[in-house]
Write a protein that holds these residues in place. Structure first.
Motif, PDB file in Angstrom:
ATOM      1  N   GLY A  20       6.226  -7.124  10.855  1.00 18.75           N
ATOM      2  CA  GLY A  20       7.840  -7.129  11.153  1.00 18.75           C
ATOM      3  C   GLY A  20       8.494  -5.791  11.355  1.00 18.75           C
ATOM      4  N   ALA A  21       9.600  -5.741  11.741  1.00 22.88           N
ATOM      5  CA  ALA A  21      10.253  -4.739  12.220  1.00 22.88           C
ATOM      6  C   ALA A  21      10.760  -3.597  10.913  1.00 22.88           C
ATOM      7  N   GLY A  22      10.657  -4.264   9.712  1.00 25.12           N
ATOM      8  CA  GLY A  22      10.915  -3.524   8.528  1.00 25.12           C
ATOM      9  C   GLY A  22       9.903  -2.573   8.318  1.00 25.12           C
ATOM     10  N   MET A  23       8.493  -2.902   8.707  1.00 20.58           N
ATOM     11  CA  MET A  23       7.290  -1.710   8.642  1.00 20.58           C
ATOM     12  C   MET A  23       7.284  -0.628   9.490  1.00 20.58           C
ATOM     13  N   THR A  24       8.481  -0.586  10.249  1.00 23.24           N
ATOM     14  CA  THR A  24       8.708   0.760  11.006  1.00 23.24           C
ATOM     15  C   THR A  24       9.004   1.879  10.019  1.00 23.24           C
ATOM     16  N   ASN A  25       9.610   1.585   8.782  1.00 21.40           N
ATOM     17  CA  ASN A  25       9.794   2.830   7.814  1.00 21.40           C
ATOM     18  C   ASN A  25       8.583   3.314   7.356  1.00 21.40           C
ATOM     19  N   LEU A  26       7.408   2.744   7.928  1.00 21.35           N
ATOM     20  CA  LEU A  26       6.192   3.315   7.413  1.00 21.35           C
ATOM     21  C   LEU A  26       5.969   4.976   7.851  1.00 21.35           C
ATOM     22  N   VAL A  27       6.785   5.349   8.884  1.00 15.86           N
ATOM     23  CA  VAL A  27       7.018   6.525   9.462  1.00 15.86           C
ATOM     24  C   VAL A  27       7.375   7.418   8.491  1.00 15.86           C
ATOM     25  N   PHE A  28       8.341   6.948   7.467  1.00 16.97           N
ATOM     26  CA  PHE A  28       8.818   7.703   6.176  1.00 16.97           C
ATOM     27  C   PHE A  28       7.591   7.981   5.067  1.00 16.97           C
ATOM     28  N   ALA A  29       6.668   7.117   5.238  1.00 21.09           N
ATOM     29  CA  ALA A  29       5.617   7.186   3.749  1.00 21.09           C
ATOM     30  C   ALA A  29       5.152   8.351   3.785  1.00 21.09           C
ATOM     31  N   THR A  30       4.666   9.007   2.641  1.00 19.00           N
ATOM     32  CA  THR A  30       3.892  10.313   2.578  1.00 19.00           C
ATOM     33  C   THR A  30       2.429  10.214   2.860  1.00 19.00           C
ATOM     34  N   PRO A  31       1.909  11.132   3.909  1.00 17.19           N
ATOM     35  CA  PRO A  31       0.524  10.855   4.307  1.00 17.19           C
ATOM     36  C   PRO A  31      -0.446  10.698   3.274  1.00 17.19           C
ATOM     37  N   GLY A  32      -1.360  10.002   3.576  1.00 16.13           N
ATOM     38  CA  GLY A  32      -2.382   9.370   2.565  1.00 16.13           C
ATOM     39  C   GLY A  32      -1.853   8.248   1.917  1.00 16.13           C
ATOM     40  N   THR A  33      -0.685   7.470   1.722  1.00 15.26           N
ATOM     41  CA  THR A  33      -0.336   6.246   1.209  1.00 15.26           C
ATOM     42  C   THR A  33      -1.052   5.313   1.767  1.00 15.26           C
ATOM     43  N   PRO A  34      -1.875   4.516   1.180  1.00 16.31           N
ATOM     44  CA  PRO A  34      -2.570   3.233   1.717  1.00 16.31           C
ATOM     45  C   PRO A  34      -1.664   2.054   2.217  1.00 16.31           C
ATOM     46  N   VAL A  35      -1.766   1.404   3.127  1.00 12.38           N
ATOM     47  CA  VAL A  35      -0.994   0.285   3.487  1.00 12.38           C
ATOM     48  C   VAL A  35      -1.752  -0.967   4.005  1.00 12.38           C
ATOM     49  N   LEU A  36      -1.498  -2.285   3.336  1.00 16.13           N
ATOM     50  CA  LEU A  36      -1.995  -3.266   3.609  1.00 16.13           C
ATOM     51  C   LEU A  36      -0.936  -4.306   4.291  1.00 16.13           C
ATOM     52  N   GLU A  37      -1.060  -4.712   5.499  1.00 13.57           N
ATOM     53  CA  GLU A  37      -0.260  -5.368   6.423  1.00 13.57           C
ATOM     54  C   GLU A  37      -0.811  -6.805   6.575  1.00 13.57           C
ATOM     55  N   LEU A  38       0.092  -7.844   6.257  1.00 11.15           N
ATOM     56  CA  LEU A  38      -0.168  -9.317   6.294  1.00 11.15           C
ATOM     57  C   LEU A  38       0.257  -9.864   7.864  1.00 11.15           C
ATOM     58  N   HIS A  39      -0.741 -10.653   8.341  1.00 10.48           N
ATOM     59  CA  HIS A  39      -0.476 -11.270   9.833  1.00 10.48           C
ATOM     60  C   HIS A  39      -0.847 -12.699   9.775  1.00 10.48           C
ATOM     61  N   PRO A  40      -0.119 -13.305  10.731  1.00 16.11           N
ATOM     62  CA  PRO A  40      -0.508 -14.793  10.700  1.00 16.11           C
ATOM     63  C   PRO A  40      -1.703 -14.306  11.866  1.00 16.11           C
ATOM     64  N   ASP A  41      -2.741 -15.354  11.608  1.00 19.15           N
ATOM     65  CA  ASP A  41      -4.052 -14.896  12.481  1.00 19.15           C
ATOM     66  C   ASP A  41      -3.962 -15.089  14.097  1.00 19.15           C
ATOM     67  N   ALA A  42      -2.707 -15.946  14.256  1.00 19.64           N
ATOM     68  CA  ALA A  42      -2.256 -16.250  15.859  1.00 19.64           C
ATOM     69  C   ALA A  42      -1.444 -15.123  16.373  1.00 19.64           C
ATOM     70  N   CYS A  68       0.750   4.063  11.295  1.00 18.52           N
ATOM     71  CA  CYS A  68      -0.168   4.553  10.292  1.00 18.52           C
ATOM     72  C   CYS A  68      -0.959   5.623  10.921  1.00 18.52           C
ATOM     73  N   TYR A  69      -1.629   5.503  12.130  1.00 18.44           N
ATOM     74  CA  TYR A  69      -2.418   6.536  12.439  1.00 18.44           C
ATOM     75  C   TYR A  69      -1.529   7.897  12.756  1.00 18.44           C
ATOM     76  N   ARG A  70      -0.610   7.626  13.408  1.00 14.25           N
ATOM     77  CA  ARG A  70       0.401   8.768  13.771  1.00 14.25           C
ATOM     78  C   ARG A  70       0.810   9.868  12.401  1.00 14.25           C
ATOM     79  N   VAL A  71       1.077   8.964  11.368  1.00 17.91           N
ATOM     80  CA  VAL A  71       1.746   9.566  10.020  1.00 17.91           C
ATOM     81  C   VAL A  71       0.351   9.993   8.998  1.00 17.91           C
TER      82      VAL A  71
END
Length: 416
Positions: free
Chosen positions: A327-349, A359-362
């Protein structure tokens, strides 16, 4: 009800524009394909500042994620692109330039000679989110034109279309706000009198701009300025060029802009779960069972709509591990400290790559887990609205893998 009324108005406006001739002299009579070429003509009233040279962008995708990503070609939602050519990023100033933006799917930037400036205008297809050529901009089909609102001084357009036009937080932070970086790098920020946005009353728009020293009285929006003529109109190239990759400078700019601000009194858990129980779609059907599992690992749940923009930045920047729904709220990942692990939940569809790329860029280790959607669907609009059910045992195993990636000095951390 307000949203429905706005949709009705947009639809009525589209019909009116294409069927009722009025002030046709405002319709562009041609196209300038290149802002740079336009500015080479002294009589054009255009000035051009190159900011970031063209380069080749590359994206590394976690093993197996590319296969999981959903494909809806009709709306340009496809597999991640591993390599993309990024065109030169620039700023263009137009003396007595006009801008027409009376619907969500297009913006027309028009030079003083009444020609569309193609590389700073845009048009989405009406049945999706893909871009069309400047010649397909619907302003060329338009018959009804409002009189332009004159604006004395310099106006910077932060319009980016699509999701940004509909108040989407992701598109605001990714496609609109970074235009400020290009203008600053060109040395033009101090010249700006007004900033054109889609909705100046949107809380995250006002809060995020105020944090950068932009006052509410400097904001104008398309409710009152659908068609404007500025003494000087500033526009930039699209933040992502003609593709989908985030530019290399976007993350550093957002982090420099917002991370230095201290937030006294806010105290969040370093193990964060972002809940969507306040959302209209992609909610967890078994959230209570999921939160039971999360509590086993000291995760605390937060609803982002309860937080100010500054609190969201503080929450993500202080986290040692993050779990959230697509969701759009996960855009805030750009502010996370490098090295912080992230688990994202998706509907499989509906597995999307946006957070993965952030995450890759940060520099955040990215993990994902898919859940059973609330219904079967092969349609993009239906799939993106589906709620989902997450298997608690699969979640428990995924969290164990996630926490194995937590930096040693942060393991076992708790809000207590």
């Amino acid at each position: 009800m307000p949203d429905l009324l706005n949709r009705v108005k947009r639809r009525a406006g589209r019909v009116l524009r294409e069927w009722l001739p009025h002030r046709l002299h405002y319709r562009p009579i041609g196209i300038h394909d290149s802002s740079r070429e336009l500015a080479r003509h002294a009589s054009s009233g255009a000035r051009y500042w190159p900011v970031v040279p063209a380069y080749t962008s590359r994206l590394e995708v976690p093993t197996g994620f590319n296969e999981a990503v959903s494909v809806y070609e009709s709306v340009g939602h496809g597999k991640p692109c591993f390599e993309q050519e990024m065109s030169e990023a620039f700023v263009l100033a137009l003396a007595h330039g006009r801008l027409y933006a009376d619907n969500w799917d297009s913006v027309a930037v028009i030079a003083a000679d009444n020609k569309l400036v193609g590389d700073v205008s845009f048009q989405h297809t009406r049945r999706g989110w893909t871009m069309t050529a400047p010649a397909q901009n619907n302003i060329f089909e338009q018959l009804y034109f409002e009189e332009p609102v004159p604006v004395a001084g310099t106006v910077l357009s932060l319009l980016a279309g699509g999701g940004a036009a509909m108040g989407n937080y992701y598109h605001w932070l990714i496609d609109s706000v970074p235009r400020l970086h290009l203008v600053r790098e060109a040395g033009l920020f101090a010249e700006i009198d007004y900033f054109l946005v889609y909705d100046k009353h949107c809380s995250f728009v006002r809060e995020s701009l105020l944090a950068l020293g932009i006052r509410p009285e400097q904001l104008i929006d398309v409710a009152t300025h659908r068609h404007l003529r500025a003494e000087q109109l500033l526009v930039t190239s699209p933040v992502r060029g003609n593709g989908r990759h985030l530019p290399f400078w976007l993350g550093p700019f957002l982090r420099r802009a917002y991370l230095p601000a201290s937030l006294t009194g806010a105290r969040f858990s370093p193990r964060v779960f972002i809940s969507r129980r306040d959302a209209a779609m992609r909610r967890l059907l078994n959230e209570s069972a999921v939160e039971e599992v999360l509590r086993e690992f000291n995760f605390h749940s937060y609803v982002l709509s309860d937080l100010s923009f500054a609190e969201k930045v503080h929450l993500f920047s202080g986290a040692h591990a993050l779990i959230g729904m697509l969701g759009a709220g996960m855009t805030n990942l750009v502010f996370a400290t490098p090295g912080t692990p992230v688990l994202e939940l998706h509907p499989d569809a509906y597995v999307g790559p946006e957070s993965m790329e952030i995450c890759y860029r940060v520099g955040l280790p990215y993990h994902w887990l898919t859940g059973q959607p609330s219904a079967a669907s092969t349609n993009h609009n239906a799939a993106r609205h589906l709620d989902l059910w997450i298997d608690p045992d699969q979640l428990r195993a995924a969290i164990c893998r996630l926490l194995a990636a937590v930096p040693a000095n942060a393991k076992g951390s708790s809000i207590n």
